[in-house]
Design an enzyme around this catalytic site. Structure first.
Site, PDB file in Angstrom:
ATOM      1  CE  LYS A 188       0.833   1.244   4.470  1.00 18.54           C
ATOM      2  NZ  LYS A 188       1.698   2.421   4.762  1.00 18.54           N
ATOM      3  CB  ALA A 209      10.039  -0.283   1.552  1.00 18.26           C
ATOM      4  N   GLY A 210       8.073   1.223   4.030  1.00 23.26           N
ATOM      5  CA  GLY A 210       6.896   2.052   4.233  1.00 23.26           C
ATOM      6  C   GLY A 210       5.678   1.618   3.460  1.00 23.26           C
ATOM      7  N   GLY A 225       3.998  -1.456   4.067  1.00 21.99           N
ATOM      8  CA  GLY A 225       3.155  -2.387   4.811  1.00 21.99           C
ATOM      9  C   GLY A 225       3.259  -3.824   4.356  1.00 21.99           C
ATOM     10  CB  SER A 236       0.970  -4.904   7.843  1.00 23.63           C
ATOM     11  OG  SER A 236       1.743  -4.286   8.851  1.00 23.63           O
ATOM     12  CG  ASP A 288       0.402  -1.158   8.565  1.00 25.89           C
ATOM     13  OD1 ASP A 288       0.657  -2.173   9.242  1.00 25.89           O
ATOM     14  OD2 ASP A 288       1.227  -0.628   7.802  1.00 25.89           O
TER      15      ASP A 288
END
Length: 268
Positions: free
Chosen positions: A8, A93-94, A96, A99, A132
């Site tokens: 995402k 890497a941001g 998600g 998650s 998240d």
């Protein structure tokens, strides 16, 4: 059974306040993108978890995929399974990725073994695994608030637009990212700003982590500026990691421009 846990992006990320439980209240739009891992789960004589692709740091027994299985097994009569994860989405890497993997384990176990868990049930299990994780249960654009685990529907569609994601092979931990940010009341209503034309986002929608991390890692603002030079209508860092994305009106190949880095492109 095989499934494809996708990444995402964050369109805007406001760090509003630190909570009494140590987490932060945020406001953000989470938007799914097609960059995906590959997850296979099959019944087996005994439980096992293995992975290939990008090396996953830490004890495999503490992987979020394993925790997701154990979480359901605590409440359900789950048989043992063999679980294999082909890790493709970069770590730290941001986007998600971890998650998503955990959430997709929950969903795949639910369908494979006919557990009859509702979306509400699955989201509540996912919230126990990470802030998240719950987003990836429905896996659709959402306005996210509190810890990033509460959602409100948003009428935002980027269908027909294209995205380029650049991961500069730089792992940034969540703790490192938060160390460089000061929570504050936003001066922009993000949910309203998201309704503006996309080219206007550049002037009103930002990721609060950028200020600190861009000073520490000059390569990040350089990538962002290059996105705009190459025609992006909006560009930003996603999450608390180091990936920079650009949204484009037409398909754009920037592989040569960002040759030293990991690049993914696709249609939104």
């Amino acid at each position: 059974m095989v499934t494809f846990p996708n990444a995402k992006i964050n369109i805007g990320l406001q760090i509003i306040e630190k909570r009494s439980d140590g987490f932060h209240n945020i406001a953000s739009c989470f938007y799914p993108v097609g960059w995906s891992d590959v997850l296979e789960i099959i019944p087996a004589a005994e439980f096992s978890f293995s992975s290939s692709g990008i090396e996953i740091p830490g004890d495999p027994a503490k992987n979020l995929c394993v925790k997701a299985y154990e979480l359901l097994k605590h409440d359900m009569d789950l048989p043992p399974v063999a679980m294999h994860l082909l890790k493709i989405v970069p770590i730290g890497a941001g986007m998600g990725g971890g998650s998503a993997d955990a959430a997709f384990v929950l969903k795949l176990l639910n369908t494979t073994f006919h557990l009859s868990l509702s979306t509400f049930d699955l989201e509540n299990y996912a919230r126990k695994l990470g802030s998240d994780c719950a987003f990836f249960i429905e896996n659709k654009p959402q306005f996210c608030y509190e810890k990033g685990d509460q959602f409100a529907d948003i009428s935002l569609s980027l269908k027909g637009k294209y995205i380029v994601l650049v991961y500069p092979n730089l792992h940034i931990s969540t703790a490192e990212a938060y160390a460089g940010v000061t929570p504050q009341t936003p001066d922009v209503n993000l949910s309203e700003a998201l309704q503006r034309p996309i080219p206007e986002w550049r002037h009103c929608i930002k990721n609060d982590f950028e200020n600190g991390l861009f000073l520490k890692y000059p390569v990040l603002p350089q990538i962002k500026e290059k996105m705009y030079e190459k025609g992006a209508i909006y560009s930003a860092m996603t999450g608390s990691g180091s990936t920079i994305y650009g949204i484009f009106e037409k398909e754009t190949d920037l592989q040569n421009i960002f040759a030293p880095f990991t690049v993914w492109k696709g249609e939104l």
